[in-house]
Design a protein around this motif. Structure first.
Motif, PDB file in Angstrom:
ATOM      1  N   ASN A 118     -18.816   6.376  13.448  1.00 12.33           N
ATOM      2  CA  ASN A 118     -18.234   5.039  13.637  1.00 12.33           C
ATOM      3  C   ASN A 118     -17.408   4.613  12.421  1.00 12.33           C
ATOM      4  O   ASN A 118     -16.377   3.959  12.558  1.00 12.33           O
ATOM      5  N   MET A 119     -17.881   5.008  11.229  1.00 12.66           N
ATOM      6  CA  MET A 119     -17.128   4.648  10.030  1.00 12.66           C
ATOM      7  C   MET A 119     -15.805   5.416   9.985  1.00 12.66           C
ATOM      8  O   MET A 119     -14.768   4.874   9.611  1.00 12.66           O
ATOM      9  N   LEU A 146      -9.811   5.690  11.049  1.00  9.64           N
ATOM     10  CA  LEU A 146      -8.678   6.125  11.870  1.00  9.64           C
ATOM     11  C   LEU A 146      -7.950   4.919  12.470  1.00  9.64           C
ATOM     12  O   LEU A 146      -6.723   4.902  12.550  1.00  9.64           O
ATOM     13  N   GLU A 147      -8.726   3.900  12.852  1.00 17.84           N
ATOM     14  CA  GLU A 147      -8.105   2.674  13.394  1.00 17.84           C
ATOM     15  C   GLU A 147      -7.292   1.952  12.326  1.00 17.84           C
ATOM     16  O   GLU A 147      -6.181   1.477  12.585  1.00 17.84           O
ATOM     17  N   GLU A 148      -7.851   1.863  11.119  1.00 24.40           N
ATOM     18  CA  GLU A 148      -7.125   1.206  10.018  1.00 24.40           C
ATOM     19  C   GLU A 148      -5.830   1.961   9.746  1.00 24.40           C
ATOM     20  O   GLU A 148      -4.781   1.369   9.499  1.00 24.40           O
ATOM     21  N   ARG A 149      -5.927   3.301   9.785  1.00 23.04           N
ATOM     22  CA  ARG A 149      -4.771   4.132   9.496  1.00 23.04           C
ATOM     23  C   ARG A 149      -3.662   3.883  10.529  1.00 23.04           C
ATOM     24  O   ARG A 149      -2.498   3.757  10.194  1.00 23.04           O
ATOM     25  N   ALA A 150      -4.090   3.809  11.807  1.00 29.10           N
ATOM     26  CA  ALA A 150      -3.115   3.571  12.877  1.00 29.10           C
ATOM     27  C   ALA A 150      -2.473   2.198  12.709  1.00 29.10           C
ATOM     28  O   ALA A 150      -1.293   2.003  13.000  1.00 29.10           O
ATOM     29  N   THR A 191      -6.886   9.973  16.537  1.00 27.58           N
ATOM     30  CA  THR A 191      -6.758   8.519  16.439  1.00 27.58           C
ATOM     31  C   THR A 191      -8.084   7.823  16.733  1.00 27.58           C
ATOM     32  O   THR A 191      -8.225   6.629  16.544  1.00 27.58           O
ATOM     33  N   SER A 192      -9.083   8.601  17.224  1.00 23.54           N
ATOM     34  CA  SER A 192     -10.396   7.985  17.449  1.00 23.54           C
ATOM     35  C   SER A 192     -11.503   9.000  17.263  1.00 23.54           C
ATOM     36  O   SER A 192     -11.283  10.202  17.408  1.00 23.54           O
TER      37      SER A 192
END
Length: 403
Positions: A282-283, A288-292, A334-335
């Protein structure tokens, strides 16, 4: 062959095996994942927090127990990211753990390695807890050791009292064991630790002590003696982000070797431990979400405000050398979805309190001291009975039908 757009990260203990016993569902899961030639139809990496053997040894064990060929490039041990810490590779390091620790240390890049046993032999007066092992006086050091410049903890050792005593001695004398403790001296020598698992699941009905339990002892003894917190240069193994960066890189490499053209965009991490497998996946998903979101600065500001950015987490991200920098800075994923199985440490009947402060007070948080408790991070995306069900679920989610 249809080309997968996803990769799988399998935990081993509690997911595929219990001690040396294969979990029956693991056989079914593997059958779904390989073609008639025994080749994996999706990229697969086995991510274990074990650190008491070489990657090749673990790959051979898995090949034998699962009945399919597995290479060392499909295996991540908790110590695998140590090869990135090049600035320590020429320093004299003290290693603690069991199994062939000197060989493991050399295999990940360390050139000048000292074991706990070597320290004991050189300084016979230091190891005094076991009356039967106390030296017959007078005793003289057998060999002179080079000055230790850093300490690397691979996994739980066999004689905890010996290891705890000698590691504390090294830290409090700054590597010079001929001098007395300097409890006021700060900072202590660099300390790198692999595998923070408090517990792991073997054949017994209840979980067994892991290396995380040894770290709890070391941290508390150091604090009790000096009044200061023990500091880590880096913490490796799940749930550390370093481990997931490395796993994603290996998944990508497998896809390239197979000459699959489409990027692997989804990762699924299958594990039995909320505090390591689920928290870590999850971390990494959050990273990956922050990066996107970096393409959208407003979103980044919101994410950082909400999570206190992922870079605040322990781990020596600045340690990557340039090859790693370029390779790891560009994940195609990406996830990273977390899948919890009920065949290991996780007990579906034990509730995880949602209130962080209550949780820590009740000491239900089994994660490492340096990873803050965040209820969102121990919430799995999916809970299934076993690993075969996990593979079915992922194939469904991805609409993947292997021929």
């Amino acid at each position: 062959q249809p080309q997968p757009r996803f990769g799988l990260l399998f935990d081993i203990d509690g997911v595929l095996v219990r001690g040396r016993m294969l979990i029956p569902a693991a056989k079914l899961a593997v059958e779904k994942l390989v073609d008639s030639q025994g080749r994996f139809v999706v990229p697969v990496v086995f991510v274990t927090n074990a650190g008491n053997c070489l990657r090749q040894t673990k790959a051979d064990q898995l090949s034998h127990i699962l009945g399919v060929p597995i290479t060392q490039d499909q295996v991540i041990m908790s110590h695998s990211p140590l090869r990135m810490f090049k600035k320590f590779h020429d320093k004299c390091v003290l290693v603690s753990g069991q199994g062939p620790v000197l060989e493991i240390a050399k295999n990940v890049g360390f050139k000048n390695v000292v074991s706990i046993d070597m320290v004991r032999e050189s300084y016979p007066l230091l190891d005094m807890v076991d009356h039967n092992r106390r030296p017959k006086l007078p005793s003289t050091p057998v060999v002179s050791l080079p000055k230790v410049e850093a300490v690397v903890l691979f996994g739980e050792p066999i004689r905890w009292e010996t290891n705890l005593q000698l590691i504390i001695d090294i830290l409090l004398t700054h590597g010079n064991l001929n001098s007395p403790h300097q409890t006021h001296a700060v900072p202590h020598l660099p300390l790198l630790a692999c595998n923070m698992d408090l517990m792991w699941m073997a054949e017994a009905n209840s979980p067994r002590f892991g290396h995380g339990t040894f770290l709890v002892c070391l941290e508390n003894i150091y604090k009790k003696i000096t009044g200061k917190d023990l500091k880590y240069e880096a913490l490796m193994g799940k749930p550390s982000e370093l481990t997931y960066h490395f796993a994603e890189y290996l998944i990508r490499s497998q896809a390239m070797q197979r000459q699959w053209k489409l990027p692997i965009t989804s990762l699924y991490a299958i594990g039995d431990n909320l505090m390591t497998d689920i928290y870590g996946a999850n971390m990494y998903n959050r990273f990956l979400e922050e990066r996107a979101a970096i393409k959208n600065p407003k979103a980044v500001a919101q994410v950082v405000a909400a999570t206190g950015s992922s870079t605040a987490m322990p781990g020596g991200e600045e340690e990557f050398d340039s090859m790693w920098e370029s390779e790891l800075a560009l994940p195609s994923a990406t996830s990273c979805k977390s899948v919890l199985v009920c065949t290991g440490v996780y007990n579906p009947n034990a509730e995880v309190p949602s209130d962080a402060s209550r949780c820590i007070k009740e000491t239900v948080f089994h994660g490492h001291r340096d990873f803050r408790f965040d209820p969102a991070l121990v919430e799995p995306n999916y809970i299934v009975q076993d690993v075969a069900e996990a593979v079915d679920l992922i194939f469904q989610q991805e609409k993947f039908v292997p021929h």
